[in-house]
Design a protein around this motif. Sequence first.
Motif, PDB file in Angstrom:
ATOM      1  N   ARG A 122       0.838  -1.204   0.000  1.00 21.51           N
ATOM      2  CA  ARG A 122       0.000   0.000   0.000  1.00 21.51           C
ATOM      3  C   ARG A 122       0.870   1.250   0.000  1.00 21.51           C
ATOM      4  N   ALA A 123       1.951   1.224   0.787  1.00 21.14           N
ATOM      5  CA  ALA A 123       2.850   2.381   0.855  1.00 21.14           C
ATOM      6  C   ALA A 123       3.436   2.694  -0.523  1.00 21.14           C
ATOM      7  N   ARG A 149      -6.958  11.559   1.858  1.00 17.31           N
ATOM      8  CA  ARG A 149      -8.212  11.080   2.474  1.00 17.31           C
ATOM      9  C   ARG A 149      -8.030   9.713   3.122  1.00 17.31           C
ATOM     10  N   ASP A 150      -7.389   8.793   2.404  1.00 16.16           N
ATOM     11  CA  ASP A 150      -7.264   7.418   2.894  1.00 16.16           C
ATOM     12  C   ASP A 150      -6.390   7.305   4.136  1.00 16.16           C
ATOM     13  N   LEU A 151      -5.415   8.192   4.281  1.00 11.00           N
ATOM     14  CA  LEU A 151      -4.501   8.111   5.431  1.00 11.00           C
ATOM     15  C   LEU A 151      -4.857   9.078   6.556  1.00 11.00           C
ATOM     16  N   PRO A 190      -7.377   5.865  16.710  1.00  4.99           N
ATOM     17  CA  PRO A 190      -6.056   5.345  17.117  1.00  4.99           C
ATOM     18  C   PRO A 190      -4.932   5.974  16.293  1.00  4.99           C
ATOM     19  N   GLU A 191      -3.775   6.036  16.903  1.00  2.00           N
ATOM     20  CA  GLU A 191      -2.589   6.619  16.255  1.00  2.00           C
ATOM     21  C   GLU A 191      -2.203   5.854  14.994  1.00  2.00           C
ATOM     22  N   GLN A 192      -1.602   6.586  14.057  1.00  2.90           N
ATOM     23  CA  GLN A 192      -1.059   5.957  12.863  1.00  2.90           C
ATOM     24  C   GLN A 192       0.375   5.520  13.151  1.00  2.90           C
ATOM     25  N   ARG A 222       2.028   8.122   8.869  1.00  2.12           N
ATOM     26  CA  ARG A 222       2.010   9.565   9.144  1.00  2.12           C
ATOM     27  C   ARG A 222       2.904  10.307   8.141  1.00  2.12           C
ATOM     28  N   GLN A 223       4.082   9.751   7.847  1.00  3.67           N
ATOM     29  CA  GLN A 223       5.008  10.376   6.895  1.00  3.67           C
ATOM     30  C   GLN A 223       4.366  10.508   5.515  1.00  3.67           C
ATOM     31  N   ILE A 224       3.718   9.439   5.051  1.00  2.00           N
ATOM     32  CA  ILE A 224       3.101   9.464   3.726  1.00  2.00           C
ATOM     33  C   ILE A 224       1.906  10.417   3.723  1.00  2.00           C
TER      34      ILE A 224
END
Length: 175
Positions: free
Chosen positions: A93-94, A114-116, A123-125, A130-132
């Motif tokens: 996915r990345a 939107r997706d990320l 809950p935290e990513q 988060r970087q992407i």
Amino acid sequence: MTSNAAIFDVGDYVVYPKHGVGRVIELQDSEIAGMQLQLYVLRFEKEKMTLRVPFNKAEGVGMRKLSSDKTLKEAMFTLTGKPKVKRTMWSRRAQEYEAKINSGDLVSIAEVTRDLFRPDDQPEQSYSERQIFEAASSRLARELAALEKTDEKAALQKILAVLNEAAPQYYEKAE
């Protein structure tokens, strides 16, 4: 001298897919390896980077003018949609997300944003998610800022406001 006419003028904002929004600061004639080349000199303020692109390569690398109002509206509408999260391995996915960001297509970048996106009550990513997300939202914000003649920070706030307004219907509240 090649007979390529300049598609972009000095002062134009352009999108270079791998780097985002830059500005044409100069049209330059250079001799490189014995060949005369006409070059666009692009400045990317955020990265403090200057890039030289031959006129005849600009289209091939996907360099383009800023998106139209129609494309911008489509990208902003995309932010309000339901996040699509595939159940494939994160590494795959990345790679797909990075490819969408580097495509330079505003709607694809909006899809990644939107997706990320995660509302504050979710809950935290992971660090890499988060970087992407930050790369995609920053790329989207820079083009929005250039189109609306504002700064990246204001554009990012606008994007996050749209996401925060749309997100609650797609997420269950964390208890």
